[in-house]
Motif scaffolding. Sequence first.
Motif, PDB file in Angstrom:
ATOM      1  N   VAL A  37       1.055  -1.328   0.065  1.00  0.00           N
ATOM      2  CA  VAL A  37      -0.087  -0.132   0.102  1.00  0.00           C
ATOM      3  C   VAL A  37       1.092   1.446  -0.206  1.00  0.00           C
ATOM      4  CG1 VAL A  37      -1.661   1.575   1.441  1.00  0.00           C
ATOM      5  CG2 VAL A  37      -2.039  -1.184   1.262  1.00  0.00           C
ATOM      6  N   LEU A  38       2.263   1.392   0.751  1.00  0.00           N
ATOM      7  CA  LEU A  38       3.114   2.684   0.556  1.00  0.00           C
ATOM      8  C   LEU A  38       3.992   2.637  -1.176  1.00  0.00           C
ATOM      9  CD1 LEU A  38       5.018   4.645   1.709  1.00  0.00           C
ATOM     10  CD2 LEU A  38       6.312   2.312   2.420  1.00  0.00           C
ATOM     11  N   LEU A  39       3.776   1.791  -1.284  1.00  0.00           N
ATOM     12  CA  LEU A  39       4.314   1.333  -3.099  1.00  0.00           C
ATOM     13  C   LEU A  39       2.519   2.187  -3.439  1.00  0.00           C
ATOM     14  CD1 LEU A  39       6.156   1.038  -5.385  1.00  0.00           C
ATOM     15  CD2 LEU A  39       4.926  -1.019  -5.468  1.00  0.00           C
ATOM     16  N   LEU A  40       1.347   1.872  -3.383  1.00  0.00           N
ATOM     17  CA  LEU A  40       0.724   2.171  -4.330  1.00  0.00           C
ATOM     18  C   LEU A  40       0.203   3.606  -4.371  1.00  0.00           C
ATOM     19  CD1 LEU A  40      -2.535   2.265  -5.811  1.00  0.00           C
ATOM     20  CD2 LEU A  40      -3.303   1.490  -3.024  1.00  0.00           C
ATOM     21  N   ILE A  41       0.942   4.084  -3.140  1.00  0.00           N
ATOM     22  CA  ILE A  41       0.586   6.042  -2.431  1.00  0.00           C
ATOM     23  C   ILE A  41       1.889   5.983  -3.304  1.00  0.00           C
ATOM     24  CG2 ILE A  41       0.380   7.162  -1.064  1.00  0.00           C
ATOM     25  CD1 ILE A  41      -0.201   5.359   1.191  1.00  0.00           C
ATOM     26  N   GLN A  42       2.681   5.784  -3.304  1.00  0.00           N
ATOM     27  CA  GLN A  42       3.746   6.217  -3.332  1.00  0.00           C
ATOM     28  C   GLN A  42       3.676   6.697  -5.519  1.00  0.00           C
ATOM     29  OE1 GLN A  42       6.888   3.522  -2.026  1.00  0.00           O
ATOM     30  NE2 GLN A  42       7.762   5.260  -0.806  1.00  0.00           N
ATOM     31  N   GLN A  43       2.919   5.573  -6.047  1.00  0.00           N
ATOM     32  CA  GLN A  43       2.491   5.682  -7.479  1.00  0.00           C
ATOM     33  C   GLN A  43       1.669   7.013  -7.604  1.00  0.00           C
ATOM     34  OE1 GLN A  43       1.754   1.609  -7.406  1.00  0.00           O
ATOM     35  NE2 GLN A  43       3.870   1.011  -8.577  1.00  0.00           N
ATOM     36  N   ILE A  44       0.828   7.045  -6.254  1.00  0.00           N
ATOM     37  CA  ILE A  44      -0.147   7.401  -6.651  1.00  0.00           C
ATOM     38  C   ILE A  44       0.346   9.626  -6.658  1.00  0.00           C
ATOM     39  CG2 ILE A  44      -1.884   9.101  -5.941  1.00  0.00           C
ATOM     40  CD1 ILE A  44      -2.664   6.208  -4.928  1.00  0.00           C
ATOM     41  N   ASN A  45       1.524   9.942  -5.683  1.00  0.00           N
ATOM     42  CA  ASN A  45       2.707  10.669  -5.981  1.00  0.00           C
ATOM     43  C   ASN A  45       2.794  10.704  -6.840  1.00  0.00           C
ATOM     44  OD1 ASN A  45       0.850  11.259  -3.607  1.00  0.00           O
ATOM     45  ND2 ASN A  45       2.565  10.362  -1.697  1.00  0.00           N
ATOM     46  N   GLU A  46       3.889   9.827  -7.356  1.00  0.00           N
ATOM     47  CA  GLU A  46       4.073  10.097  -8.678  1.00  0.00           C
ATOM     48  C   GLU A  46       3.758  10.658 -10.083  1.00  0.00           C
ATOM     49  OE1 GLU A  46       6.135   6.378 -10.449  1.00  0.00           O
ATOM     50  OE2 GLU A  46       7.655   6.202  -8.240  1.00  0.00           O
ATOM     51  N   VAL A  47       2.182  10.387 -10.288  1.00  0.00           N
ATOM     52  CA  VAL A  47       1.469  11.138 -10.971  1.00  0.00           C
ATOM     53  C   VAL A  47       0.884  12.754 -10.575  1.00  0.00           C
ATOM     54  CG1 VAL A  47      -0.883  11.227 -12.512  1.00  0.00           C
ATOM     55  CG2 VAL A  47       1.017   8.894 -11.929  1.00  0.00           C
ATOM     56  N   GLN A  48       0.536  12.572  -9.119  1.00  0.00           N
ATOM     57  CA  GLN A  48       0.242  14.129  -8.525  1.00  0.00           C
ATOM     58  C   GLN A  48       0.607  13.960  -7.342  1.00  0.00           C
ATOM     59  OE1 GLN A  48      -3.794  15.539  -9.943  1.00  0.00           O
ATOM     60  NE2 GLN A  48      -4.386  15.314  -8.123  1.00  0.00           N
ATOM     61  N   PRO A  49       1.358  14.486  -6.514  1.00  0.00           N
ATOM     62  CA  PRO A  49       1.685  14.731  -5.681  1.00  0.00           C
ATOM     63  C   PRO A  49       0.424  14.857  -4.099  1.00  0.00           C
ATOM     64  CG  PRO A  49       3.283  15.762  -7.176  1.00  0.00           C
ATOM     65  CD  PRO A  49       2.113  15.806  -6.989  1.00  0.00           C
ATOM     66  N   THR A  50      -0.232  14.080  -3.907  1.00  0.00           N
ATOM     67  CA  THR A  50      -1.274  14.071  -3.198  1.00  0.00           C
ATOM     68  C   THR A  50      -1.248  13.897  -1.733  1.00  0.00           C
ATOM     69  OG1 THR A  50      -2.074  12.450  -4.799  1.00  0.00           O
ATOM     70  CG2 THR A  50      -3.857  12.659  -3.385  1.00  0.00           C
ATOM     71  N   TRP A  51      -0.213  13.084  -0.944  1.00  0.00           N
ATOM     72  CA  TRP A  51      -0.103  12.617   0.558  1.00  0.00           C
ATOM     73  C   TRP A  51       1.628  12.028   1.140  1.00  0.00           C
ATOM     74  CZ3 TRP A  51      -5.116  12.368   2.015  1.00  0.00           C
ATOM     75  CH2 TRP A  51      -5.984  11.698   0.685  1.00  0.00           C
ATOM     76  N   GLN A  52       1.142  13.031   2.018  1.00  0.00           N
ATOM     77  CA  GLN A  52       2.525  12.932   2.872  1.00  0.00           C
ATOM     78  C   GLN A  52       2.331  12.013   4.047  1.00  0.00           C
ATOM     79  OE1 GLN A  52       3.896  15.378   6.556  1.00  0.00           O
ATOM     80  NE2 GLN A  52       2.722  16.687   5.682  1.00  0.00           N
ATOM     81  N   VAL A  53       2.774  10.832   3.911  1.00  0.00           N
ATOM     82  CA  VAL A  53       2.742   9.571   4.284  1.00  0.00           C
ATOM     83  C   VAL A  53       3.560   9.620   5.340  1.00  0.00           C
ATOM     84  CG1 VAL A  53       3.121   6.977   3.800  1.00  0.00           C
ATOM     85  CG2 VAL A  53       2.316   7.993   2.278  1.00  0.00           C
ATOM     86  N   ARG A  54       3.005   9.074   6.615  1.00  0.00           N
ATOM     87  CA  ARG A  54       3.692   9.376   8.350  1.00  0.00           C
ATOM     88  C   ARG A  54       4.470   8.753   8.354  1.00  0.00           C
ATOM     89  NH1 ARG A  54       1.011  13.660  11.066  1.00  0.00           N
ATOM     90  NH2 ARG A  54       1.703  15.873   9.239  1.00  0.00           N
ATOM     91  N   GLY A  55       4.339   7.003   8.424  1.00  0.00           N
ATOM     92  CA  GLY A  55       4.438   6.213   8.640  1.00  0.00           C
ATOM     93  C   GLY A  55       3.197   4.986   9.180  1.00  0.00           C
ATOM     94  N   PHE A  56       3.686   3.842   9.753  1.00  0.00           N
ATOM     95  CA  PHE A  56       3.098   2.684   9.909  1.00  0.00           C
ATOM     96  C   PHE A  56       2.222   2.656  11.419  1.00  0.00           C
ATOM     97  CE2 PHE A  56       5.578   1.870   6.119  1.00  0.00           C
ATOM     98  CZ  PHE A  56       4.486   0.399   5.283  1.00  0.00           C
ATOM     99  N   TYR A  57       1.057   1.676  11.714  1.00  0.00           N
ATOM    100  CA  TYR A  57       0.607   1.916  13.307  1.00  0.00           C
ATOM    101  C   TYR A  57       0.073   0.496  13.349  1.00  0.00           C
ATOM    102  CZ  TYR A  57       0.188   6.383  14.262  1.00  0.00           C
ATOM    103  OH  TYR A  57      -0.014   7.705  14.745  1.00  0.00           O
TER     104      TYR A  57
END
Length: 229
Positions: free
Chosen positions: A34-54
Amino acid sequence: MTQLFFSDYDIESASTDARPPLVIVGAGGLGREVLLLIQQINEVQPTWQVRGFYDDRAPATPTVAGLPYLGTAADLNATTEPLAVAVAVGSSAGRAGVVARLTSAQLSFPPLVHPGVALHPRQRVMLGAGCLIQQSCVLTCDITLGRFVLLNLGCTVGHDAELADFCSLMPHANVSGAARLAPGVYLGTNATVIQGVQVGENTIVGAGAVAVRDLPANVTAVGVPARAI
């Protein structure tokens, strides 16, 4: 059940500092995907600032894929700031249990969709909060996904299909047109539900199985055709 068009979550291009914060619940393999998914989203359009894991089970190291382990669900509930949350738990029942423990009003659960997955308003695809749709999935038209539905790599969903809350499709699972999956259904890798078939609540369809007729709730079905065991 609140359902939202994918386009409702489109975010205008923003600077890194302005991106809303997001955390991932689940520090295992799916969490890293899922982190990779978010990074792929951000590569196309900066969208999320990922803080870490719980995770209620602390990982063996203080970081996961380069991001910090931040604590348990109770720690997350104690947040004093708004946070977006991705629940990265593969089991339908496990994911539902985690969501039930996340009670803070500060938490929101946006659907996350790989940028390569076509979702346009003309397709009339409805997504509930917390959906995760991974790379190479194909959704056609007039589809409804409930809350916290997981579509892993390469899944297909046909016209007029309905997947209720907490359904989980593992890689390359296929749901044909007008099929109905009740809450908590789990389809194993390469499982298929044939057109118009209904699968009952919390039922597991094993890897490679083909459901050609309706299946009751709370069973495990395997084989071709799939039979409850």
